[in-house]
Scaffold this motif. Sequence first.
Motif, PDB file in Angstrom:
ATOM      1  N   ILE A  82      -9.816  11.426  -0.227  1.00 45.64           N
ATOM      2  CA  ILE A  82      -8.555  10.950  -0.483  1.00 45.64           C
ATOM      3  C   ILE A  82      -7.925  10.468   0.906  1.00 45.64           C
ATOM      4  N   ALA A  83      -7.828  11.279   1.754  1.00 45.20           N
ATOM      5  CA  ALA A  83      -6.885  11.033   3.162  1.00 45.20           C
ATOM      6  C   ALA A  83      -7.662   9.805   3.599  1.00 45.20           C
ATOM      7  N   MET A  84      -9.016   9.676   3.736  1.00 46.54           N
ATOM      8  CA  MET A  84      -9.695   8.416   4.407  1.00 46.54           C
ATOM      9  C   MET A  84      -9.304   7.148   3.603  1.00 46.54           C
ATOM     10  N   GLY A  85      -9.275   7.235   2.214  1.00 45.69           N
ATOM     11  CA  GLY A  85      -9.053   5.956   1.461  1.00 45.69           C
ATOM     12  C   GLY A  85      -7.528   5.638   1.690  1.00 45.69           C
ATOM     13  N   ALA A  86      -6.668   6.605   1.529  1.00 49.95           N
ATOM     14  CA  ALA A  86      -5.314   6.428   1.748  1.00 49.95           C
ATOM     15  C   ALA A  86      -5.187   5.614   3.040  1.00 49.95           C
ATOM     16  N   ALA A  87      -5.571   6.090   4.000  1.00 50.66           N
ATOM     17  CA  ALA A  87      -5.172   5.659   5.356  1.00 50.66           C
ATOM     18  C   ALA A  87      -5.810   4.080   5.433  1.00 50.66           C
ATOM     19  N   LEU A 139      -2.747   5.445  11.636  1.00 49.39           N
ATOM     20  CA  LEU A 139      -3.616   5.695  10.310  1.00 49.39           C
ATOM     21  C   LEU A 139      -5.148   5.540  10.942  1.00 49.39           C
ATOM     22  N   ARG A 140      -5.467   5.292  12.111  1.00 50.16           N
ATOM     23  CA  ARG A 140      -6.599   5.316  12.329  1.00 50.16           C
ATOM     24  C   ARG A 140      -7.046   6.728  12.988  1.00 50.16           C
ATOM     25  N   ILE A 141      -5.890   7.490  13.306  1.00 50.99           N
ATOM     26  CA  ILE A 141      -6.043   8.956  13.723  1.00 50.99           C
ATOM     27  C   ILE A 141      -6.467   9.861  12.388  1.00 50.99           C
ATOM     28  N   VAL A 142      -5.604   9.284  11.227  1.00 52.53           N
ATOM     29  CA  VAL A 142      -6.075   9.976  10.026  1.00 52.53           C
ATOM     30  C   VAL A 142      -7.333   9.751   9.663  1.00 52.53           C
ATOM     31  N   GLN A 143      -7.844   8.521   9.920  1.00 55.75           N
ATOM     32  CA  GLN A 143      -9.249   8.312   9.484  1.00 55.75           C
ATOM     33  C   GLN A 143     -10.181   9.161  10.410  1.00 55.75           C
ATOM     34  N   GLY A 144      -9.867   9.142  11.576  1.00 56.74           N
ATOM     35  CA  GLY A 144     -10.642  10.243  12.448  1.00 56.74           C
ATOM     36  C   GLY A 144     -10.731  11.836  12.033  1.00 56.74           C
ATOM     37  N   VAL A 145      -9.725  12.129  11.546  1.00 56.30           N
ATOM     38  CA  VAL A 145      -9.361  13.526  11.002  1.00 56.30           C
ATOM     39  C   VAL A 145     -10.363  13.783   9.697  1.00 56.30           C
ATOM     40  N   SER A 146     -10.077  12.743   9.146  1.00 57.77           N
ATOM     41  CA  SER A 146     -10.938  12.681   7.751  1.00 57.77           C
ATOM     42  C   SER A 146     -12.387  12.884   7.955  1.00 57.77           C
ATOM     43  N   ALA A 206      -6.411   2.140   2.882  1.00 58.53           N
ATOM     44  CA  ALA A 206      -5.780   1.161   2.191  1.00 58.53           C
ATOM     45  C   ALA A 206      -4.264   0.689   2.789  1.00 58.53           C
ATOM     46  N   LEU A 207      -3.767   1.601   3.587  1.00 53.63           N
ATOM     47  CA  LEU A 207      -2.372   1.302   4.085  1.00 53.63           C
ATOM     48  C   LEU A 207      -2.392   0.422   5.337  1.00 53.63           C
ATOM     49  N   ILE A 208      -3.706   0.486   6.007  1.00 58.16           N
ATOM     50  CA  ILE A 208      -3.891  -0.573   6.962  1.00 58.16           C
ATOM     51  C   ILE A 208      -3.879  -1.773   6.693  1.00 58.16           C
ATOM     52  N   GLY A 209      -4.244  -2.111   5.023  1.00 60.33           N
ATOM     53  CA  GLY A 209      -4.357  -3.515   4.763  1.00 60.33           C
ATOM     54  C   GLY A 209      -2.961  -4.189   4.483  1.00 60.33           C
ATOM     55  N   PHE A 210      -1.700  -3.137   4.506  1.00 62.79           N
ATOM     56  CA  PHE A 210      -0.363  -3.425   4.152  1.00 62.79           C
ATOM     57  C   PHE A 210       0.260  -3.403   5.438  1.00 62.79           C
ATOM     58  N   LEU A 211      -0.106  -3.283   6.722  1.00 62.77           N
ATOM     59  CA  LEU A 211       0.571  -3.180   7.738  1.00 62.77           C
ATOM     60  C   LEU A 211       1.032  -4.384   8.458  1.00 62.77           C
ATOM     61  N   PRO A 212       2.232  -4.599   8.850  1.00 62.66           N
ATOM     62  CA  PRO A 212       2.784  -5.902   9.455  1.00 62.66           C
ATOM     63  C   PRO A 212       1.863  -6.233  10.783  1.00 62.66           C
ATOM     64  N   THR A 213       1.986  -7.431  11.183  1.00 63.54           N
ATOM     65  CA  THR A 213       1.278  -7.471  12.718  1.00 63.54           C
ATOM     66  C   THR A 213       2.348  -7.548  13.822  1.00 63.54           C
ATOM     67  N   TYR A 214       1.794  -7.555  15.034  1.00 64.12           N
ATOM     68  CA  TYR A 214       2.643  -7.822  16.141  1.00 64.12           C
ATOM     69  C   TYR A 214       3.852  -8.781  16.183  1.00 64.12           C
ATOM     70  N   GLU A 215       3.410  -9.933  15.587  1.00 62.75           N
ATOM     71  CA  GLU A 215       4.216 -10.949  15.414  1.00 62.75           C
ATOM     72  C   GLU A 215       5.591 -10.707  14.608  1.00 62.75           C
ATOM     73  N   SER A 216       5.150  -9.980  13.806  1.00 61.66           N
ATOM     74  CA  SER A 216       6.527  -9.493  12.532  1.00 61.66           C
ATOM     75  C   SER A 216       7.092  -8.290  12.926  1.00 61.66           C
ATOM     76  N   ALA A 217       6.550  -7.276  13.589  1.00 69.03           N
ATOM     77  CA  ALA A 217       7.019  -5.907  13.650  1.00 69.03           C
ATOM     78  C   ALA A 217       7.062  -5.727  15.017  1.00 69.03           C
ATOM     79  N   GLY A 218       6.623  -6.256  15.901  1.00 69.53           N
ATOM     80  CA  GLY A 218       6.595  -5.963  17.330  1.00 69.53           C
ATOM     81  C   GLY A 218       5.458  -4.636  17.534  1.00 69.53           C
ATOM     82  N   ALA A 219       5.927  -3.700  18.705  1.00 70.94           N
ATOM     83  CA  ALA A 219       5.164  -2.658  19.107  1.00 70.94           C
ATOM     84  C   ALA A 219       5.188  -1.492  17.984  1.00 70.94           C
ATOM     85  N   LEU A 220       5.797  -1.674  16.743  1.00 67.03           N
ATOM     86  CA  LEU A 220       5.605  -0.851  15.704  1.00 67.03           C
ATOM     87  C   LEU A 220       4.493  -1.109  15.151  1.00 67.03           C
TER      88      LEU A 220
END
Length: 467
Positions: free
Chosen positions: A89-94, A118-125, A96-110
């Motif tokens: 569940i943790a891996m799948g949620a992380a 989210l990659r860290i969550v994938q690593g823990v899973s 899916a959320l990556i697919g919704f992330l804004p890019t640098y052009e629209s959100a900057g460093a965030l």
Amino acid sequence: MAAQHTQTRVAFATIVGTSIEWYDYFLYAAASGLVFNQLFFGPLGSTMSTMVAFATVGISFLFRPLGAFLAGHYGDRLGRRVVLIITLIAMGAATALIGFLPTYESAGALAPILLIALRIVQGVSAGGEWGGAVLLAVEHAGEKTRGLRGSFPQIGVSIGLLLSSGVLALMTSIAPGEAFLEWGWRVPFYLSVALVFVGYWIRRGVEESPVFHEIAARKEQVSNPLGRLFKGHWLLVVLASLVFMGNNAAGYMTTGGYIQNFATDPAGPIGLERGPVLWAVAASAVSWLVFTIIAGAVSDRIGRRNTYILGWLLLLIGIGSLFPLVGTGRIEMLLLGLVILTVGLGFTYGQQPAMYAELFPSSVRFSGVSVSYAIGSILGGAFAPTIAKALVSATGTTTSVAVYLGIVTVLALIATLMLRDRTGIPLGPDHEAEQSVSPIIGMGSRADLTSSSGDRDHSGTSRSYMN
């Protein structure tokens, strides 16, 4: 018949579950060199953005031990199955959320900060997933089929690579060119939601490992399995980690996205189209799957150690031929190089679950296999794509990458030679004393065996695990 049905169901559940987990994990790795370097790290420049994108692949490995520690602790105390459901569940949620992330052009460093989180969550899973999956498979298997049964969750790696590469390749056709960068890359991440529901439904119906059932019935769960592991088996953890290091470093040339980036980089020496390269990687995943299963079955016949030695030699051949074939700039030669590499990858991976399970005592087995796998992944694959990119940038030749991978493989071979073959050793808690004898050559002796019942196989033939 009932036992056979249970083993088949466990095999299916571990294959499906690990395939979904690794689809999620490798999808990020492939996208890092194809998409994330441009959309999330673009301001750093062409070379540096790719190196940083690959570094985010490696960062997740640093958190695999955390997942392994948590999964090992609770897996040895509460059971294998519950841990597998949580990691899925943790891996799948992380993902899916990556697919919704804004890019640098629209959100900057965030944008890159959220991506890394989210990659860290994938690593823990991922750190918690592997140990539980392989122990369910191996501990449900019969003594003479552990290698084969244990190879089933291993093919989840190749299936995950096949699925992630295939879906990305399909999206390059559906959304070619700029459309792929605008929205096409996101679709494979969205698909993770459906896959997780399928995996959850399958895994929740799987029976707990019979070895853990026996431990729980006796109320013999260790209160601090990690403490006991490192107190009594720390050197074994180191050697087992080094064994996996060799396979993981070479494998992450494709699963980590390096070959995909190297072969498709418009500013590079080859400049192939994304689609054909992704399809070639997907095809090589099929051959990896086949040789992984073969290796597991072969290890039941000739032993885990002998299979590994053969595998390391085959892997050295694959490493030596990979970059000259890729360097031709012909897609069919790239495919050939990847297929040759997968022969060695399969023969150093299929037998790993059975070997790892046979190395550690039942009371700390989940912790032992999970932590060894997590540390080995850091030493091997964590920064292999980044190292490869840096070596080519510094030397101007891929020969340096082949030398690097060759050295890592030789170190893994040496670690393998330092371990005794314990193929077929009983895995249940009745044989804890026998299992606790060090499998490291030069440590322990036949006199240390305190369980006489463990010295015989099912046919009654005298058997030693000290050779």
